[in-house]
Scaffold this motif. Sequence first.
Motif, mmCIF file in Angstrom:
data_model
loop_
_atom_site.group_PDB
_atom_site.id
_atom_site.type_symbol
_atom_site.label_atom_id
_atom_site.label_comp_id
_atom_site.label_asym_id
_atom_site.label_seq_id
_atom_site.Cartn_x
_atom_site.Cartn_y
_atom_site.Cartn_z
ATOM 1 N N PHE A 226 0.819 -1.211 0.000
ATOM 2 C CA PHE A 226 0.000 0.000 0.000
ATOM 3 C C PHE A 226 0.852 1.261 0.000
ATOM 4 N N SER A 227 1.989 1.231 0.701
ATOM 5 C CA SER A 227 2.854 2.413 0.725
ATOM 6 C C SER A 227 3.387 2.734 -0.668
ATOM 7 N N ILE A 228 3.506 1.707 -1.510
ATOM 8 C CA ILE A 228 3.912 1.928 -2.904
ATOM 9 C C ILE A 228 2.768 2.564 -3.678
ATOM 10 N N PHE A 229 1.560 2.017 -3.500
ATOM 11 C CA PHE A 229 0.399 2.528 -4.231
ATOM 12 C C PHE A 229 0.054 3.960 -3.830
ATOM 13 N N SER A 230 0.447 4.372 -2.633
ATOM 14 C CA SER A 230 0.142 5.731 -2.172
ATOM 15 C C SER A 230 1.283 6.707 -2.446
ATOM 16 N N SER A 231 2.377 6.210 -3.023
ATOM 17 C CA SER A 231 3.521 7.071 -3.314
ATOM 18 C C SER A 231 3.231 7.981 -4.501
ATOM 19 N N LYS A 232 3.799 9.176 -4.474
ATOM 20 C CA LYS A 232 3.661 10.113 -5.589
ATOM 21 C C LYS A 232 4.754 9.910 -6.640
ATOM 22 N N LYS A 233 5.688 8.995 -6.376
ATOM 23 C CA LYS A 233 6.784 8.765 -7.321
ATOM 24 C C LYS A 233 6.362 7.895 -8.496
ATOM 25 N N MET A 245 -15.370 -10.323 -2.115
ATOM 26 C CA MET A 245 -14.346 -9.997 -1.147
ATOM 27 C C MET A 245 -14.484 -8.560 -0.661
ATOM 28 N N SER A 246 -14.955 -7.683 -1.550
ATOM 29 C CA SER A 246 -15.058 -6.276 -1.176
ATOM 30 C C SER A 246 -16.129 -6.048 -0.118
ATOM 31 N N ARG A 247 -16.979 -7.056 0.096
ATOM 32 C CA ARG A 247 -18.003 -6.934 1.131
ATOM 33 C C ARG A 247 -17.470 -7.360 2.498
ATOM 34 N N LYS A 248 -16.277 -7.937 2.512
ATOM 35 C CA LYS A 248 -15.660 -8.292 3.771
ATOM 36 C C LYS A 248 -14.970 -7.059 4.342
ATOM 37 N N GLU A 249 -15.021 -6.913 5.635
ATOM 38 C CA GLU A 249 -14.557 -5.680 6.272
ATOM 39 C C GLU A 249 -13.100 -5.380 5.955
ATOM 40 N N ASP A 250 -12.259 -6.404 6.010
ATOM 41 C CA ASP A 250 -10.836 -6.200 5.771
ATOM 42 C C ASP A 250 -10.592 -5.664 4.365
ATOM 43 N N ALA A 251 -11.231 -6.303 3.379
ATOM 44 C CA ALA A 251 -11.045 -5.882 1.989
ATOM 45 C C ALA A 251 -11.649 -4.505 1.749
ATOM 46 N N ARG A 252 -12.804 -4.252 2.355
ATOM 47 C CA ARG A 252 -13.447 -2.949 2.188
ATOM 48 C C ARG A 252 -12.543 -1.833 2.708
ATOM 49 N N GLN A 253 -11.889 -2.074 3.825
ATOM 50 C CA GLN A 253 -10.979 -1.068 4.371
ATOM 51 C C GLN A 253 -9.793 -0.840 3.442
ATOM 52 N N LEU A 254 -9.306 -1.914 2.813
ATOM 53 C CA LEU A 254 -8.194 -1.772 1.874
ATOM 54 C C LEU A 254 -8.606 -0.926 0.673
ATOM 55 N N ILE A 255 -9.815 -1.164 0.169
ATOM 56 C CA ILE A 255 -10.314 -0.376 -0.961
ATOM 57 C C ILE A 255 -10.421 1.093 -0.572
ATOM 58 N N GLU A 256 -11.013 1.335 0.579
ATOM 59 C CA GLU A 256 -11.264 2.709 1.009
ATOM 60 C C GLU A 256 -9.990 3.442 1.412
ATOM 61 N N SER A 257 -8.899 2.705 1.605
ATOM 62 C CA SER A 257 -7.639 3.360 1.949
ATOM 63 C C SER A 257 -7.033 4.080 0.748
ATOM 64 N N PHE A 258 -7.476 3.727 -0.464
ATOM 65 C CA PHE A 258 -7.040 4.457 -1.653
ATOM 66 C C PHE A 258 -7.760 5.801 -1.705
ATOM 67 N N ASN A 259 -7.046 6.835 -2.114
ATOM 68 C CA ASN A 259 -7.692 8.140 -2.257
ATOM 69 C C ASN A 259 -8.794 8.096 -3.306
ATOM 70 N N TYR A 260 -8.577 7.258 -4.323
ATOM 71 C CA TYR A 260 -9.579 7.117 -5.378
ATOM 72 C C TYR A 260 -9.915 5.642 -5.558
ATOM 73 N N GLN A 261 -11.159 5.307 -5.295
ATOM 74 C CA GLN A 261 -11.662 3.960 -5.558
ATOM 75 C C GLN A 261 -12.950 4.100 -6.364
ATOM 76 N N LEU A 262 -13.134 3.216 -7.325
ATOM 77 C CA LEU A 262 -14.258 3.368 -8.246
ATOM 78 C C LEU A 262 -14.890 2.014 -8.526
ATOM 79 N N GLU A 263 -16.158 1.877 -8.168
ATOM 80 C CA GLU A 263 -16.896 0.656 -8.482
ATOM 81 C C GLU A 263 -17.545 0.817 -9.856
#
Length: 364
Positions: A226-233, A245-263
Motif C-alpha cells: 500500500f505504501s507503494i500505491f500511495s507514493s507520488k513517485k 471480497m469487497s463486502r468483507k470488512e478487511d477488503a473494504r478497508q483496503l479499498i477505502e484506503s485508496f484516495n480514489y476507488q471506483l466501483e
Amino acid sequence: MKTLDDNSPFEHTRPVTPPIFAGRSKELKIINNALYENKDSLILFGNDAIGKSSIIKTIYENLNLTKQRQILPVWFSAFDFIKAVECDFLGLTIRQICGTIWTECIKKSYSILLENDLAGSKTELFQSPEENALVRIFRLVSNEKFTGSGKSSKEIGGKIGLEGKISRENEIGKERKSFATFEFLYLVDELNGIINSFGFQSIIVFCDELNHLPEIINTEILRNYFSIFSSKKIQFVIVAVNPEMSRKEDARQLIESFNYQLEIGPFKKIEDVKELVKNSSSLLKHKIEFEDECIDFLFKNTEGHPWWIQKICDSTYAIALIKKFDKIDISLIEKCYLDYQDEILIYKNRIAAGLPFRKRNLNQ
C-alpha cells in the motif's frame, strides 16, 4: 477506420476499446481527475464482464498513442500477476517498467535487452548512459540463480544476495530476496530520471485482472504494497478485489484506503447503450440500422449490462446477415433476447442476492 465484413463487431469475448468503447463519461472524469490532476493511484472493482478491463485498456491505449501528457504507460497483465505471486511483485514491476522504457523510449528490440541479461557482464557497454543504467537495473531483477554446485534456476524479481548452505556440496550461491519498499522507490527514482531524458515526466503502471486471482492474494498485494500505491513517485491503476471480497470488512478497508476507488457498474443512461450499438455498427461494411425501440428494449431487459447487450446484438447481427436485412426491428431483438433470458435471470438473481457474477456461473 477499420471495417469488418462478415465478422461481428459486437465484441463480448475481450475488452472493448475505441472506436467501439462507449459511455462511461462519469467514470472517465473521476479517473482523469485521479491520474492527471491529483497524480494518485486508483483502484477499480465490480462484477465480472461489467467493463473494468475495457475502461483500463482504453485509458492505457489512449496514453500509449498520444503521449500528450508526458506519461509513460506500463501494462501489467493477469499472466504477469501470476508470475509476480510466484516471485516478487516489486521486482517484477521494475522489470516491466524497464522493458517498456527499452522498447518505447530507447526504441530497441526487447530481445536485445534479454540477450544482454543472459550474457551478463561480458557484454560491451552501450552507447548512451540511459541504456547502460537501464541494463544494470534490469539485471538486478532478472538474473538467474547460480550455486557453487553448478545448479541454476530462473528467478525473476527481488535483489541478489549471497546464501551459504552446509550440505554435502557446500553450496554458496546467489539467491533473490524481496525488495524493501524504500529500495523499490530508489529504483523508481532512477527510472524516472531515465524517462525524463526522453520527455516523459511520470510512470503509470496498469494492473489488469488482479481480481481474477484468489482472494488472499488480492488482500496480500494491496496490504503489503500500500505504501507503494500511495507514493507520488509512481502511479498504479489496479483492477482488483473480487466483489464478494469487497463486502468483507478487511477488503473494504483496503479499498477505502485508496484516495480514489471506483466501483464499475452497468450503464446508467440509455444514451450509453445507443452509443455502444452505434459505435459497433459503424464498423460494418454493410450498414445495419437498429430501430430506437430496440435500444429501449436492450437497456431495460439487460439493466444496462454491456456484456449482455453485445451478446444479444451479436446474435441479432448473425441472423440479419444471413437474411440480408438492412434494419433490425424489435421482433428480432426480442427473439434473440429469449435465447439469453435464462442466463440473464441467473445474473440478476446473483446480483440481487449480493453474490458475484462470473461467466462460469452460467454453466452451473
